[in-house]
Design a protein around this motif. Sequence first.
Motif, PDB file in Angstrom:
ATOM      1  N   PHE A   1       0.811  -1.223   0.000  1.00  0.00           N
ATOM      2  CA  PHE A   1       0.000   0.000   0.000  1.00  0.00           C
ATOM      3  C   PHE A   1       0.845   1.274   0.000  1.00  0.00           C
ATOM      4  O   PHE A   1       0.321   2.376   0.140  1.00  0.00           O
ATOM      5  CB  PHE A   1      -0.946  -0.005   1.193  1.00  0.00           C
ATOM      6  CG  PHE A   1      -2.027  -1.054   1.100  1.00  0.00           C
ATOM      7  CD1 PHE A   1      -3.113  -0.872   0.258  1.00  0.00           C
ATOM      8  CD2 PHE A   1      -1.940  -2.228   1.829  1.00  0.00           C
ATOM      9  CE1 PHE A   1      -4.106  -1.834   0.159  1.00  0.00           C
ATOM     10  CE2 PHE A   1      -2.934  -3.200   1.738  1.00  0.00           C
ATOM     11  CZ  PHE A   1      -4.014  -3.008   0.897  1.00  0.00           C
ATOM     12  N   GLY A   2       2.163   1.105  -0.122  1.00  0.00           N
ATOM     13  CA  GLY A   2       3.037   2.258  -0.276  1.00  0.00           C
ATOM     14  C   GLY A   2       3.347   3.017   0.997  1.00  0.00           C
ATOM     15  O   GLY A   2       3.763   4.184   0.939  1.00  0.00           O
ATOM     16  N   TYR A   3       3.157   2.385   2.163  1.00  0.00           N
ATOM     17  CA  TYR A   3       3.479   3.051   3.428  1.00  0.00           C
ATOM     18  C   TYR A   3       4.959   2.847   3.768  1.00  0.00           C
ATOM     19  O   TYR A   3       5.541   1.806   3.442  1.00  0.00           O
ATOM     20  CB  TYR A   3       2.633   2.498   4.569  1.00  0.00           C
ATOM     21  CG  TYR A   3       1.160   2.787   4.447  1.00  0.00           C
ATOM     22  CD1 TYR A   3       0.672   4.086   4.575  1.00  0.00           C
ATOM     23  CD2 TYR A   3       0.236   1.764   4.196  1.00  0.00           C
ATOM     24  CE1 TYR A   3      -0.685   4.360   4.455  1.00  0.00           C
ATOM     25  CE2 TYR A   3      -1.116   2.030   4.078  1.00  0.00           C
ATOM     26  CZ  TYR A   3      -1.570   3.322   4.205  1.00  0.00           C
ATOM     27  OH  TYR A   3      -2.894   3.589   4.083  1.00  0.00           O
ATOM     28  N   SER A   4       5.546   3.837   4.425  1.00  0.00           N
ATOM     29  CA  SER A   4       6.922   3.688   4.883  1.00  0.00           C
ATOM     30  C   SER A   4       6.959   2.686   6.033  1.00  0.00           C
ATOM     31  O   SER A   4       5.993   2.554   6.790  1.00  0.00           O
ATOM     32  CB  SER A   4       7.483   5.032   5.349  1.00  0.00           C
ATOM     33  OG  SER A   4       6.699   5.554   6.408  1.00  0.00           O
ATOM     34  N   ILE A   5       8.068   1.977   6.154  1.00  0.00           N
ATOM     35  CA  ILE A   5       8.187   0.915   7.153  1.00  0.00           C
ATOM     36  C   ILE A   5       8.984   1.402   8.356  1.00  0.00           C
ATOM     37  O   ILE A   5      10.165   1.733   8.238  1.00  0.00           O
ATOM     38  CB  ILE A   5       8.843  -0.338   6.539  1.00  0.00           C
ATOM     39  CG1 ILE A   5       7.959  -0.890   5.420  1.00  0.00           C
ATOM     40  CG2 ILE A   5       9.084  -1.402   7.610  1.00  0.00           C
ATOM     41  CD1 ILE A   5       8.592  -2.023   4.651  1.00  0.00           C
ATOM     42  N   ASP A   6       8.325   1.466   9.496  1.00  0.00           N
ATOM     43  CA  ASP A   6       8.971   1.763  10.776  1.00  0.00           C
ATOM     44  C   ASP A   6       9.134   0.435  11.507  1.00  0.00           C
ATOM     45  O   ASP A   6       8.158  -0.163  11.962  1.00  0.00           O
ATOM     46  CB  ASP A   6       8.099   2.722  11.584  1.00  0.00           C
ATOM     47  CG  ASP A   6       8.719   3.116  12.924  1.00  0.00           C
ATOM     48  OD1 ASP A   6       9.550   2.345  13.440  1.00  0.00           O
ATOM     49  OD2 ASP A   6       8.361   4.181  13.453  1.00  0.00           O
ATOM     50  N   VAL A   7      10.379  -0.040  11.611  1.00  0.00           N
ATOM     51  CA  VAL A   7      10.644  -1.369  12.153  1.00  0.00           C
ATOM     52  C   VAL A   7      10.053  -1.528  13.551  1.00  0.00           C
ATOM     53  O   VAL A   7       9.413  -2.538  13.859  1.00  0.00           O
ATOM     54  CB  VAL A   7      12.165  -1.657  12.187  1.00  0.00           C
ATOM     55  CG1 VAL A   7      12.461  -2.971  12.898  1.00  0.00           C
ATOM     56  CG2 VAL A   7      12.718  -1.691  10.768  1.00  0.00           C
ATOM     57  N   GLN A   8      10.251  -0.524  14.403  1.00  0.00           N
ATOM     58  CA  GLN A   8       9.756  -0.596  15.777  1.00  0.00           C
ATOM     59  C   GLN A   8       8.238  -0.697  15.811  1.00  0.00           C
ATOM     60  O   GLN A   8       7.667  -1.515  16.539  1.00  0.00           O
ATOM     61  CB  GLN A   8      10.221   0.645  16.556  1.00  0.00           C
ATOM     62  CG  GLN A   8       9.730   0.733  17.993  1.00  0.00           C
ATOM     63  CD  GLN A   8      10.500  -0.168  18.949  1.00  0.00           C
ATOM     64  OE1 GLN A   8      11.481  -0.798  18.562  1.00  0.00           O
ATOM     65  NE2 GLN A   8      10.070  -0.217  20.199  1.00  0.00           N
TER      66      GLN A   8
END
Length: 216
Positions: free
Chosen positions: A92-99
């Motif tokens: 869906f094109g969202y940025s990935i925040d690992v935490q």
Amino acid sequence: MDKRSNTRRIYMFFVMLMLFFIFLIFYLNKQFISNSDIDEHFRFALDLRLLPTMGIQQFSQEISFAHILSYPGWHLLFLAIYFLIEKLHMLFGYSIDVQNVAIWAQAIENALLLVITFAIIVECFAKYYGLSGKAALILGTIDMFIGPIYIPGISKDYYLGQFTANPWHNPTTLIVKPVALMCFFIFCYLYNNRDNIPGKKQNKLCVCLAFGLMLS
């Protein structure tokens, strides 16, 4: 299937859904995560991604809490959910925040494990104790929230009561509970019906029991 069974299944579904969201909210609480074992466990699970390139010897020497490698069930399931959420973010094109992804992954996993445990407990109350559907649901729900007594202003941590560990704070306990309960019920079934179970079915149940005991 009679009308009573259908009604019981509907009640069961809605209670499980309600409990899932309660557990989900609980495990999304950042204060709880930072004060429990869960933070360490999901960080270790993320470190497991390095295992194929590092090898077991280097991994055990350089990674904190490497002893957890001997009981990786919760962590492997966590990674599966983590990668699924990560893929959805990418889709869906969202940025990935690992935490943030890790917090959601552990919350979903723990909520699912507790709901499965709840379903097993309710089935036990109904089948082995002869309770009605509603009584089994009520007792099963109460049983999910039994833990140390928390006294505001005296207890240091709300989730540990008097700093006594309970099934809520430890992920490896959460994943063992449904497996251990299933082993117990299989054993009870084998013992109570030891003279009436066909040989092939008995052998299959014994293999399932042995496998479950090994996992737990």
